[in-house]
Scaffold this motif. Structure first.
Motif, PDB file in Angstrom:
ATOM      1  N   MET A  50       0.851  -1.171   0.000  1.00 10.92           N
ATOM      2  CA  MET A  50       0.000   0.000   0.000  1.00 10.92           C
ATOM      3  C   MET A  50       0.896   1.232   0.000  1.00 10.92           C
ATOM      4  SD  MET A  50      -2.833   1.056   2.875  1.00 10.92           S
ATOM      5  CE  MET A  50      -3.800  -0.371   2.543  1.00 10.92           C
ATOM      6  N   SER A  51       0.587   2.175  -0.838  1.00 13.59           N
ATOM      7  CA  SER A  51       1.378   3.402  -0.905  1.00 13.59           C
ATOM      8  C   SER A  51       1.077   4.286   0.301  1.00 13.59           C
ATOM      9  CB  SER A  51       1.071   4.156  -2.185  1.00 13.59           C
ATOM     10  OG  SER A  51      -0.224   4.715  -2.118  1.00 13.59           O
ATOM     11  N   ALA A  52       1.958   5.220   0.579  1.00 11.58           N
ATOM     12  CA  ALA A  52       1.748   6.149   1.690  1.00 11.58           C
ATOM     13  C   ALA A  52       0.484   6.975   1.479  1.00 11.58           C
ATOM     14  CB  ALA A  52       2.963   7.044   1.849  1.00 11.58           C
ATOM     15  N   ALA A  53       0.264   7.420   0.252  1.00 12.14           N
ATOM     16  CA  ALA A  53      -0.942   8.223  -0.034  1.00 12.14           C
ATOM     17  C   ALA A  53      -2.201   7.398   0.181  1.00 12.14           C
ATOM     18  CB  ALA A  53      -0.890   8.760  -1.456  1.00 12.14           C
ATOM     19  N   SER A  54      -2.176   6.154  -0.255  1.00 12.43           N
ATOM     20  CA  SER A  54      -3.327   5.274  -0.071  1.00 12.43           C
ATOM     21  C   SER A  54      -3.570   5.022   1.408  1.00 12.43           C
ATOM     22  CB  SER A  54      -3.093   3.955  -0.806  1.00 12.43           C
ATOM     23  OG  SER A  54      -4.164   3.082  -0.616  1.00 12.43           O
ATOM     24  N   ASN A  55      -2.516   4.815   2.155  1.00 10.48           N
ATOM     25  CA  ASN A  55      -2.650   4.568   3.584  1.00 10.48           C
ATOM     26  C   ASN A  55      -3.222   5.787   4.298  1.00 10.48           C
ATOM     27  OD1 ASN A  55      -2.370   2.818   5.800  1.00 10.48           O
ATOM     28  ND2 ASN A  55      -0.546   3.921   6.454  1.00 10.48           N
ATOM     29  N   ARG A  56      -2.809   6.984   3.902  1.00  8.98           N
ATOM     30  CA  ARG A  56      -3.349   8.204   4.509  1.00  8.98           C
ATOM     31  C   ARG A  56      -4.839   8.355   4.205  1.00  8.98           C
ATOM     32  NH1 ARG A  56       1.736  10.108   3.146  1.00  8.98           N
ATOM     33  NH2 ARG A  56       1.037  10.880   1.144  1.00  8.98           N
ATOM     34  N   SER A  57      -5.266   8.021   2.994  1.00  6.56           N
ATOM     35  CA  SER A  57      -6.681   8.161   2.651  1.00  6.56           C
ATOM     36  C   SER A  57      -7.526   7.145   3.405  1.00  6.56           C
ATOM     37  CB  SER A  57      -6.892   8.017   1.150  1.00  6.56           C
ATOM     38  OG  SER A  57      -6.781   6.666   0.733  1.00  6.56           O
ATOM     39  N   LYS A  58      -6.926   6.015   3.720  1.00  2.39           N
ATOM     40  CA  LYS A  58      -7.633   4.968   4.443  1.00  2.39           C
ATOM     41  C   LYS A  58      -7.869   5.365   5.892  1.00  2.39           C
ATOM     42  CE  LYS A  58      -7.005   0.365   6.293  1.00  2.39           C
ATOM     43  NZ  LYS A  58      -7.357   0.818   7.627  1.00  2.39           N
ATOM     44  N   GLY A  59      -6.865   5.932   6.538  1.00  4.39           N
ATOM     45  CA  GLY A  59      -6.989   6.290   7.943  1.00  4.39           C
ATOM     46  C   GLY A  59      -7.320   5.059   8.765  1.00  4.39           C
ATOM     47  N   ASP A  60      -8.319   5.171   9.621  1.00  3.73           N
ATOM     48  CA  ASP A  60      -8.719   4.038  10.452  1.00  3.73           C
ATOM     49  C   ASP A  60     -10.047   3.436   9.977  1.00  3.73           C
ATOM     50  OD1 ASP A  60     -10.424   6.050  11.217  1.00  3.73           O
ATOM     51  OD2 ASP A  60     -10.109   5.810  13.357  1.00  3.73           O
ATOM     52  N   LYS A  61     -10.327   3.581   8.693  1.00  6.09           N
ATOM     53  CA  LYS A  61     -11.578   3.077   8.134  1.00  6.09           C
ATOM     54  C   LYS A  61     -11.523   1.569   7.944  1.00  6.09           C
ATOM     55  CE  LYS A  61     -12.308   7.415   5.801  1.00  6.09           C
ATOM     56  NZ  LYS A  61     -11.917   8.140   4.622  1.00  6.09           N
ATOM     57  N   ASP A  62     -12.656   0.924   8.172  1.00  7.01           N
ATOM     58  CA  ASP A  62     -12.735  -0.519   7.946  1.00  7.01           C
ATOM     59  C   ASP A  62     -13.214  -0.784   6.514  1.00  7.01           C
ATOM     60  OD1 ASP A  62     -15.618  -0.591   7.793  1.00  7.01           O
ATOM     61  OD2 ASP A  62     -15.734  -0.661   9.966  1.00  7.01           O
ATOM     62  N   PRO A  63     -13.283  -2.043   6.094  1.00  2.00           N
ATOM     63  CA  PRO A  63     -13.664  -2.348   4.713  1.00  2.00           C
ATOM     64  C   PRO A  63     -15.073  -1.888   4.307  1.00  2.00           C
ATOM     65  CG  PRO A  63     -12.514  -4.207   5.659  1.00  2.00           C
ATOM     66  CD  PRO A  63     -12.774  -3.231   6.778  1.00  2.00           C
ATOM     67  N   ALA A  64     -15.923  -1.570   5.256  1.00  2.00           N
ATOM     68  CA  ALA A  64     -17.236  -1.016   4.902  1.00  2.00           C
ATOM     69  C   ALA A  64     -17.104   0.429   4.423  1.00  2.00           C
ATOM     70  CB  ALA A  64     -18.170  -1.077   6.110  1.00  2.00           C
ATOM     71  N   GLU A  65     -16.001   1.072   4.800  1.00  2.00           N
ATOM     72  CA  GLU A  65     -15.810   2.483   4.484  1.00  2.00           C
ATOM     73  C   GLU A  65     -14.708   2.750   3.462  1.00  2.00           C
ATOM     74  OE1 GLU A  65     -16.789   4.401   8.786  1.00  2.00           O
ATOM     75  OE2 GLU A  65     -14.912   3.286   8.596  1.00  2.00           O
ATOM     76  N   TRP A  66     -13.821   1.778   3.272  1.00  2.00           N
ATOM     77  CA  TRP A  66     -12.682   1.995   2.386  1.00  2.00           C
ATOM     78  C   TRP A  66     -12.161   0.671   1.852  1.00  2.00           C
ATOM     79  CZ3 TRP A  66      -7.656   0.448   1.870  1.00  2.00           C
ATOM     80  CH2 TRP A  66      -6.848   1.216   1.024  1.00  2.00           C
ATOM     81  N   LEU A  67     -11.830   0.638   0.576  1.00  2.00           N
ATOM     82  CA  LEU A  67     -11.142  -0.490  -0.051  1.00  2.00           C
ATOM     83  C   LEU A  67     -10.059   0.080  -0.957  1.00  2.00           C
ATOM     84  CD1 LEU A  67     -14.113  -2.807  -1.044  1.00  2.00           C
ATOM     85  CD2 LEU A  67     -12.376  -3.272   0.688  1.00  2.00           C
ATOM     86  N   PRO A  68      -8.991  -0.669  -1.186  1.00  2.00           N
ATOM     87  CA  PRO A  68      -7.948  -0.186  -2.096  1.00  2.00           C
ATOM     88  C   PRO A  68      -8.532   0.143  -3.462  1.00  2.00           C
ATOM     89  CG  PRO A  68      -7.256  -2.206  -1.003  1.00  2.00           C
ATOM     90  CD  PRO A  68      -8.698  -2.003  -0.673  1.00  2.00           C
ATOM     91  N   SER A  69      -7.985   1.141  -4.114  1.00  2.00           N
ATOM     92  CA  SER A  69      -8.489   1.531  -5.433  1.00  2.00           C
ATOM     93  C   SER A  69      -8.252   0.438  -6.473  1.00  2.00           C
ATOM     94  CB  SER A  69      -7.842   2.839  -5.884  1.00  2.00           C
ATOM     95  OG  SER A  69      -6.437   2.710  -5.911  1.00  2.00           O
ATOM     96  N   ASP A  70      -7.252  -0.393  -6.266  1.00  2.00           N
ATOM     97  CA  ASP A  70      -6.958  -1.510  -7.165  1.00  2.00           C
ATOM     98  C   ASP A  70      -7.865  -2.684  -6.805  1.00  2.00           C
ATOM     99  OD1 ASP A  70      -5.972  -3.626  -8.636  1.00  2.00           O
ATOM    100  OD2 ASP A  70      -3.890  -3.345  -8.024  1.00  2.00           O
ATOM    101  N   GLY A  71      -8.921  -2.865  -7.575  1.00  2.00           N
ATOM    102  CA  GLY A  71      -9.898  -3.919  -7.308  1.00  2.00           C
ATOM    103  C   GLY A  71      -9.311  -5.314  -7.287  1.00  2.00           C
ATOM    104  N   SER A  72      -8.193  -5.526  -7.976  1.00  2.00           N
ATOM    105  CA  SER A  72      -7.585  -6.854  -7.985  1.00  2.00           C
ATOM    106  C   SER A  72      -6.979  -7.200  -6.627  1.00  2.00           C
ATOM    107  CB  SER A  72      -6.513  -6.951  -9.078  1.00  2.00           C
ATOM    108  OG  SER A  72      -5.395  -6.152  -8.756  1.00  2.00           O
TER     109      SER A  72
END
Length: 69
Positions: A1-23
């Motif tokens: 996971m990139s640093a930018a992706s990790n920052r956008s995720k924060g402490d969100k669970d999978p109901a609120e956030w998933l990686p942009s790469d669907g694969s």
């Protein structure tokens, strides 16, 4: 996971956030569930429903974990 992706995720669970790469969704969900199981962590209903939905899309993905000491 990139640093930018990790920052956008924060402490969100999978109901609120998933990686942009669907694969990567299946791997991400399996890792998330494995961590929850390892540390005997609770899930709320929204998180549970999101994980069940991901599991339906990931029939060949296996959750691997080792219980915490």
């Amino acid at each position: 996971m990139s640093a930018a992706s990790n920052r956008s995720k924060g402490d969100k669970d999978p109901a609120e956030w998933l990686p942009s790469d669907g694969s990567y969704h299946c791997t991400y969900a399996a890792t998330w569930v494995g961590t929850k199981l390892r540390w005997d962590l609770a899930v709320d209903e929204n998180e549970r429903q999101a994980l069940l939905g991901l599991a339906e899309d990931c029939p060949t993905t296996t959750v691997v974990y080792e219980p915490a000491p």
